[in-house]
Every structure is written in C-alpha cells, then in structure tokens.
Design an enzyme around this catalytic site. Structure first.
Site, PDB file in Angstrom:
ATOM      1  N   GLN A  96     -12.605   0.744  13.896  1.00  0.00           N
ATOM      2  CA  GLN A  96     -13.057   0.542  12.374  1.00  0.00           C
ATOM      3  C   GLN A  96     -13.927  -0.743  12.287  1.00  0.00           C
ATOM      4  O   GLN A  96     -13.455  -1.526  12.527  1.00  0.00           O
ATOM      5  CB  GLN A  96     -11.848   0.482  11.346  1.00  0.00           C
ATOM      6  CG  GLN A  96     -11.169   1.862  11.574  1.00  0.00           C
ATOM      7  CD  GLN A  96     -10.285   2.001  10.600  1.00  0.00           C
ATOM      8  OE1 GLN A  96      -9.679   2.856  10.137  1.00  0.00           O
ATOM      9  NE2 GLN A  96      -9.604   0.837   9.522  1.00  0.00           N
TER      10      GLN A  96
ATOM     11  N   ASN B 270       0.716  -1.251   0.142  1.00  0.00           N
ATOM     12  CA  ASN B 270      -0.256  -0.064  -0.090  1.00  0.00           C
ATOM     13  C   ASN B 270       0.851   1.365   0.014  1.00  0.00           C
ATOM     14  O   ASN B 270       0.201   2.304  -0.093  1.00  0.00           O
ATOM     15  CB  ASN B 270      -0.713   0.130   1.267  1.00  0.00           C
ATOM     16  CG  ASN B 270      -0.254   0.256   2.192  1.00  0.00           C
ATOM     17  OD1 ASN B 270       1.061   0.013   2.527  1.00  0.00           O
ATOM     18  ND2 ASN B 270      -0.886   0.391   3.624  1.00  0.00           N
TER      19      ASN B 270
ATOM     20  N   ARG C 289      -2.997   5.193  11.852  1.00  0.00           N
ATOM     21  CA  ARG C 289      -4.094   4.553  12.615  1.00  0.00           C
ATOM     22  C   ARG C 289      -4.565   5.806  13.537  1.00  0.00           C
ATOM     23  O   ARG C 289      -4.046   6.397  14.062  1.00  0.00           O
ATOM     24  CB  ARG C 289      -3.285   3.512  13.567  1.00  0.00           C
ATOM     25  CG  ARG C 289      -2.742   2.232  13.048  1.00  0.00           C
ATOM     26  CD  ARG C 289      -4.270   1.468  12.298  1.00  0.00           C
ATOM     27  NE  ARG C 289      -3.713   0.189  11.698  1.00  0.00           N
ATOM     28  CZ  ARG C 289      -3.615   0.168  10.258  1.00  0.00           C
ATOM     29  NH1 ARG C 289      -3.400   1.236   9.684  1.00  0.00           N
ATOM     30  NH2 ARG C 289      -3.314  -0.961   9.736  1.00  0.00           N
TER      31      ARG C 289
ATOM     32  N   HIS D  64     -11.503   4.673   5.294  1.00  0.00           N
ATOM     33  CA  HIS D  64     -10.201   4.141   5.304  1.00  0.00           C
ATOM     34  C   HIS D  64      -9.958   3.423   3.862  1.00  0.00           C
ATOM     35  O   HIS D  64     -10.078   2.123   3.834  1.00  0.00           O
ATOM     36  CB  HIS D  64     -10.069   3.066   6.561  1.00  0.00           C
ATOM     37  CG  HIS D  64      -8.494   2.743   6.430  1.00  0.00           C
ATOM     38  ND1 HIS D  64      -8.032   1.750   7.421  1.00  0.00           N
ATOM     39  CD2 HIS D  64      -7.496   3.109   5.966  1.00  0.00           C
ATOM     40  CE1 HIS D  64      -6.767   1.740   7.373  1.00  0.00           C
ATOM     41  NE2 HIS D  64      -6.138   2.331   6.337  1.00  0.00           N
TER      42      HIS D  64
END
Length: 347
Positions: A279, A114, A250, A298
């Site tokens: 989340q 990512n 985070r 997210h």
C-alpha cells in the site's frame, strides 16, 4: 525533538469537506500540537527517499495503516534517536516489530479508533457482493436495463453461513450487525470467546470448518507470521464453490495471484475488501482488474468520525510520552524491549 510523519499529499476535493484531517497539511491537527510544545514537526508524503534525511535525528515516527511507511530494520538502524513509532490508527505490521523491540523503541497505535467504521464497511461489502450491486450500478451508469444479467448472480443474505475469521473488537461488531439478517454465524480465533457466543449468536469452529462451510468469509485478523498469506492457493481451493470473501484486515493475508486465479476460474463467486499489499497499491496491481470484485482503496477505517478518534487517541499517546506517563496497555504493541500485544505474540 524532531517528529516525522508520513501522510497522504493534499488533494483538491470535488466539494468542501466538513473535516478531512488525513493529509500532510491537516495532519490530524498535529502541527499546532507540536508547535505548542516547541518540537519540530516534519510531514512527508513519500516514505522512501524523502525520509532518508530525517532518519539520523528523528525521535518519533508517525504514519497510518491506510498510507503506511514501511519502517524496516535498515531504516531503524539509521535512526539512532528513535524512541517511538506510532501508528495513527490500528495495525502496526508496517513496522519491523522485532527490530523495534531490539532497540527498545516503543510501538503504539490508537486501539479501537476504527472498529465501528471497519465493521460497517465489512457488512456493506458482504451485501454488495451477494446482491451483485456492482453489476446493477454499472448498468445504471452505462444506460443498460438488463435485469436477468444482474439477477442471475444476486443472492439474499438471509439463511447463509457467514464465517468470521478473527473475533476481536471488529469481528465481534460484525457479528452483532449481521445477526439481524438471520444468518448462521461461525467464527475462528486463537482465543475462543465462549462468554460472547450466546449473546452474539455465534458458533466457534475450526479454521478448516470455517473455510469449508461458509458461504461468505469476512477476515478481521492482524497480519502476523501465522496469518501471512494464510489464505493461499490450497485454502482458497477448499472454500465452498461460489463462496465470497471480504477482507478489511490486511491484503497480505491473501495470496495475491491465487486469489486472481480462483476468481477467474469461477471457484470463488466474489471478493471485496479495502486492504492491499503493498500500500498504496500500484496502478498495475492485479487485484484492480480481476473479475467479480468490489475492491475499494483502504478507507474503511478513516471515516471522518474515525479520523477524529484517531486524532484524539494519537495526541493522548503523545501526551503520555512527553509527560513520562504509562501508556494504556491496549495501545502498546512493543514496550520495554518486548512485543507485548497479544495479537502479534500469537504462535
């Protein structure tokens, strides 16, 4: 062997997508993968009650950081056959790593999958905040044309000091992408990278100096005991007046209510990011309605390109597991009864 994965439910998209592998139906094409190996593969869209019946006999558990399932010690204790917990993406703080180590459960993730996507997202959100893009966009949608109302809160990025907290793969790429904007780049990380400072045009500073001198702070650190709510009320109060913070790392690195209060008081000029705690974020999460923000869900690390990298990396980790081969060291978080990732071993 039973493999259980928690992924988002299938939703109807407004128009056809060229990919979209991230749901219980597509599941990164793992249905076909496990069928070819003769294993049972169960996909769930709820990690709470629906996971309970599978704990007793599952051998591998898969989920993602974007739609995390919190694998607690209590769940691990009820999963006697569990051999691997695999993050389809990057960031394994939703697993109880110490409990996994105690049970000799391997924890792995797709390191690097990512980094480009998140770095681009962070740079985008820095620009969105400084240029007051949200205010301008809302006027375009709402039929307004009040230029002073937008321009009074818009800034150039050039000449600003940008502090990068966490200087791993993503933080380094953020620095490379920001350098052409003629900004002053400073960074803080437990591991100083003097070998990259001239190349990327960055200066190493203490955490306190980064907090107190940066016009914009972008966070790229893992969630550990040391970073959990590190940006608390005291730290936020020591940021520059009218500073901006972007957090694609985070959500729990920021103290939730302290952030809301700082924005409401006018101390912070803006906040953006795509990570929340918990989340998925509940509908009444205070960050949804706080002022001066440009939050997203997210998805920074789940572009279609990143999803394909996650698919390839997840299958490579599974191949190594089934074939008894060693995993790439950079993908391992817990192995052999120990937390082996430097990111999670920081003291």
């Amino acid at each position: 062997m039973k493999i259980v994965a928690v992924l988002p439910p299938v939703v109807e998209l407004p128009e056809p997508s060229p990919g979209y592998l991230f749901n219980v139906e597509k599941a990164y094409n793992l249905h076909e993968y496990f069928a070819s190996k003769g294993h049972e593969f169960v996909t769930l869209s709820d990690a709470n009650e629906s996971l309970e019946p599978h704990l007793a006999d599952m051998s591998i558990f898969i989920c993602s950081p974007f739609y995390p399932a919190y694998l607690t010690k209590e769940k691990i204790d009820r999963a006697p056959n569990l051999k691997m917990a695999l993050t389809a993406g990057v960031g394994s703080d939703h697993f109880d790593l110490e409990a996994c180590a105690a049970r000799n459960i391997t924890v792995a993730e797709v390191t690097g999958s990512n980094v480009v996507s998140v770095a681009e997202h962070a740079v985008m959100q820095i620009l969105i905040l400084l240029r007051n893009f949200v205010g301008g966009h809302e006027q375009a949608v709402n039929g307004e044309w009040n230029l002073p109302k937008v321009g009074a809160y818009a800034h150039d990025l050039e000449g600003k000091t940008v502090g990068i907290f966490g200087f791993g793969r993503i933080g380094q790429r953020v620095a490379a992408r920001l350098r052409p904007f003629d900004v002053k780049l400073v960074y803080n990380d437990p591991y100083r990278r003097e070998d990259l400072e001239d190349e990327l045009g960055v200066e190493y500073v203490t955490f306190d100096k980064l907090v107190e001198t940066s016009d914009a702070i972008t966070i790229h650190a893992p969630l550990t005991e040391q970073t959990d709510t590190l940006f608390n009320r005291d730290v936020l109060s020591r940021t520059k007046q009218d500073a901006y913070i972007v957090n694609t790392a985070r959500g729990k690195i920021i103290e939730t209510d302290a952030l809301v209060d700082s924005l409401k008081s006018g101390h912070l000029a803006g906040y953006a990011g795509d990570t929340w705690y918990p989340q998925p974020a509940p509908a009444d999460h205070p960050w949804r309605q706080m002022p001066k923000q440009a939050m997203t869900v997210h998805y920074s690390g789940m572009t279609l390109e990143a999803q394909h990298r996650i698919e390839i990396g997840t299958k490579a980790i599974l191949d190594n597991f089934f074939e008894g081969k060693a995993q790439k060291q950079e993908d391992l978080i817990v192995e052999g009864g120990e937390i082996v990732s430097p990111s999670y071993k920081i003291k």
